[in-house]
Write a protein that holds these residues in place. Structure first.
Motif, PDB file in Angstrom:
ATOM      1  N   UNK A 149       0.827  -1.215   0.000  1.00  0.00           N
ATOM      2  CA  UNK A 149       0.000   0.000   0.000  1.00  0.00           C
ATOM      3  C   UNK A 149       0.858   1.262   0.000  1.00  0.00           C
ATOM      4  N   UNK A 150       2.070   1.144  -0.527  1.00  0.00           N
ATOM      5  CA  UNK A 150       2.909   2.328  -0.709  1.00  0.00           C
ATOM      6  C   UNK A 150       3.918   2.565   0.391  1.00  0.00           C
ATOM      7  N   UNK A 151       3.964   1.701   1.405  1.00  0.00           N
ATOM      8  CA  UNK A 151       4.857   1.904   2.531  1.00  0.00           C
ATOM      9  C   UNK A 151       6.250   1.361   2.250  1.00  0.00           C
ATOM     10  N   UNK A 152       7.009   2.076   1.429  1.00  0.00           N
ATOM     11  CA  UNK A 152       8.341   1.614   1.065  1.00  0.00           C
ATOM     12  C   UNK A 152       9.445   2.307   1.874  1.00  0.00           C
ATOM     13  N   UNK A 153       9.091   2.879   3.016  1.00  0.00           N
ATOM     14  CA  UNK A 153      10.079   3.515   3.886  1.00  0.00           C
ATOM     15  C   UNK A 153      11.075   2.483   4.399  1.00  0.00           C
ATOM     16  N   UNK A 154      12.357   2.813   4.316  1.00  0.00           N
ATOM     17  CA  UNK A 154      13.411   1.935   4.790  1.00  0.00           C
ATOM     18  C   UNK A 154      14.026   2.497   6.071  1.00  0.00           C
ATOM     19  N   UNK A 155      14.838   1.688   6.725  1.00  0.00           N
ATOM     20  CA  UNK A 155      15.567   2.162   7.906  1.00  0.00           C
ATOM     21  C   UNK A 155      16.479   3.316   7.520  1.00  0.00           C
ATOM     22  N   UNK A 156      17.051   3.262   6.336  1.00  0.00           N
ATOM     23  CA  UNK A 156      17.913   4.355   5.882  1.00  0.00           C
ATOM     24  C   UNK A 156      17.148   5.672   5.785  1.00  0.00           C
ATOM     25  N   UNK A 157      15.878   5.602   5.384  1.00  0.00           N
ATOM     26  CA  UNK A 157      15.059   6.820   5.312  1.00  0.00           C
ATOM     27  C   UNK A 157      14.865   7.437   6.691  1.00  0.00           C
ATOM     28  N   UNK A 158      14.874   6.598   7.717  1.00  0.00           N
ATOM     29  CA  UNK A 158      14.652   7.059   9.089  1.00  0.00           C
ATOM     30  C   UNK A 158      15.930   7.540   9.765  1.00  0.00           C
ATOM     31  N   UNK A 159      17.066   7.383   9.094  1.00  0.00           N
ATOM     32  CA  UNK A 159      18.365   7.651   9.727  1.00  0.00           C
ATOM     33  C   UNK A 159      18.487   9.046  10.349  1.00  0.00           C
ATOM     34  N   UNK A 160      18.002  10.116   9.689  1.00  0.00           N
ATOM     35  CA  UNK A 160      18.135  11.425  10.331  1.00  0.00           C
ATOM     36  C   UNK A 160      17.366  11.549  11.648  1.00  0.00           C
ATOM     37  N   UNK A 161      16.274  10.798  11.785  1.00  0.00           N
ATOM     38  CA  UNK A 161      15.539  10.782  13.056  1.00  0.00           C
ATOM     39  C   UNK A 161      16.291   9.955  14.078  1.00  0.00           C
ATOM     40  N   UNK A 162      16.724   8.758  13.687  1.00  0.00           N
ATOM     41  CA  UNK A 162      17.384   7.848  14.615  1.00  0.00           C
ATOM     42  C   UNK A 162      18.710   8.402  15.108  1.00  0.00           C
ATOM     43  N   UNK A 163      19.401   9.169  14.271  1.00  0.00           N
ATOM     44  CA  UNK A 163      20.696   9.721  14.672  1.00  0.00           C
ATOM     45  C   UNK A 163      20.558  10.862  15.665  1.00  0.00           C
ATOM     46  N   UNK A 164      19.340  11.424  15.744  1.00  0.00           N
ATOM     47  CA  UNK A 164      19.120  12.556  16.633  1.00  0.00           C
ATOM     48  C   UNK A 164      19.484  13.890  16.027  1.00  0.00           C
ATOM     49  N   UNK A 165      19.947  13.897  14.771  1.00  0.00           N
ATOM     50  CA  UNK A 165      20.357  15.158  14.164  1.00  0.00           C
ATOM     51  C   UNK A 165      19.166  16.035  13.791  1.00  0.00           C
ATOM     52  N   UNK A 166      17.995  15.420  13.595  1.00  0.00           N
ATOM     53  CA  UNK A 166      16.790  16.184  13.327  1.00  0.00           C
ATOM     54  C   UNK A 166      15.922  16.233  14.572  1.00  0.00           C
ATOM     55  N   UNK A 167      15.128  17.276  14.683  1.00  0.00           N
ATOM     56  CA  UNK A 167      14.124  17.387  15.738  1.00  0.00           C
ATOM     57  C   UNK A 167      14.775  17.300  17.138  1.00  0.00           C
ATOM     58  N   UNK A 168      15.537  18.302  17.507  1.00  0.00           N
ATOM     59  CA  UNK A 168      16.293  18.262  18.764  1.00  0.00           C
ATOM     60  C   UNK A 168      15.435  18.203  20.020  1.00  0.00           C
TER      61      UNK A 168
END
Length: 310
Positions: free
Chosen positions: A190-209
């Protein structure tokens, strides 16, 4: 107004009774009547929905002409007869100057499958209402353009398939005060092709302090996400974490237990999971001070499934 988002329902089986700390009042009500402001709690979160006979744009206009929308801070859109509810909101932005908390698409299974709801570009809402503090949407075909907001504190995107492009563009947004982010990632069909790599900026903490509550939910790749979270820098500053509604198995839980400590969390939500009873007990013993939600243990099929897809 603060509200306990952890206690709000996470389901598409029933309508919201409260939103962002306020009770919800329907326009029209269950009997098709158009309630007036005197009939509703004050303050309230108004939910505008179709009466199955009148076109939604007509009902929305009736609502604008009935309620003092200059004071309205909380708004929910319900079943909208497949019209573009976001565009209706954008066109009425000058009538809603106080709007701070918005849920677009409180639509349950009985009204429409989530995959039938074409949500479109949600960035339009933030552009039209730049002082929004809460934005929640439900539907498929979600698109996001990079945007900036100093006011947005809670963002929740419910979908049976969240596109990777939408997540990548979200990660390019400048949201310095975002405290709570929930993403229903869904399934690739149903279009959910998000990968772990796509989430990397969130997981690294560099986005959304300012992020303190993170939900990566309804995920077909829940075990992979759990493995990534095991060493993700963002986890150390979270108060709550959710992998609910997804396909989490013992392999993913093992990765969480073997990774960085989770004992600082106040809440870990794993409900709707495929964990064995021994693994559930290991989690309880390892996280005695954490409010742990292990409800809805699933079993039986040859492969795990997410709670919401079609």
């Amino acid at each position: 107004m603060p509200f306990d988002s952890e206690r709000e329902p996470m389901t598409v089986n029933e309508h919201l009774s409260h939103f962002a700390g306020l009770p919800v009042t329907d326009f029209p009500d269950e009997d098709g009547r158009r309630p007036r402001p005197a009939d509703a709690p004050d303050p309230t979160a108004w939910r505008v929905r179709t009466d199955w006979q009148t076109p939604y744009p007509t009902i929305f206009q009736e609502f604008l002409d009935t309620v003092d929308t200059t004071r309205l801070t909380h708004l929910v859109t319900g079943w909208d007869d497949s019209c573009d509810a976001i565009q209706l909101l954008v066109d009425a932005a000058d009538r809603l100057p106080a709007l701070r908390h918005l849920f677009v698409g409180d639509i349950v299974y009985e009204e429409s499958e989530i995959s039938w709801i074409d949500r479109g570009d949600i960035t339009r809402v933030v552009e039209a209402f730049p002082r929004l503090e809460t934005l929640e949407t439900r539907g498929a075909g979600v698109r996001v353009r990079p945007f900036a907001s100093e006011h947005l504190r809670r963002l929740r995107l419910e979908s049976g398939g969240l596109p990777g492009e939408a997540v990548r563009n979200l990660c390019a947004c400048d949201l310095p005060n975002l405290e709570h982010l929930d993403l229903w990632l869904g399934v690739e069909y149903y279009g959910g092709d998000t990968t772990v790599a796509d989430l990397a900026p969130i997981l690294s903490g560099e986005r959304f302090p300012a992020l303190r509550r993170l939900g990566l939910e309804d995920a077909e790749r829940a075990d992979q996400i759990a493995e990534a979270l095991a060493g993700a820098p963002v986890v150390a500053r979270l108060e709550s974490l959710s992998l609910a509604l997804g396909t989490l198995t013992d392999a993913g839980a093992e990765a969480l237990l073997a990774g960085q400590p989770l004992t600082h969390l106040s809440h870990l939500d794993l409900h709707h999971h495929f964990l064995s009873r021994p693994m559930m007990e290991r989690l309880r013993q390892a996280l005695p001070g954490v409010e742990l939600d292990l409800d809805e243990q699933k079993s039986g099929p040859d492969w795990p499934y997410v709670a919401v897809s079609e």
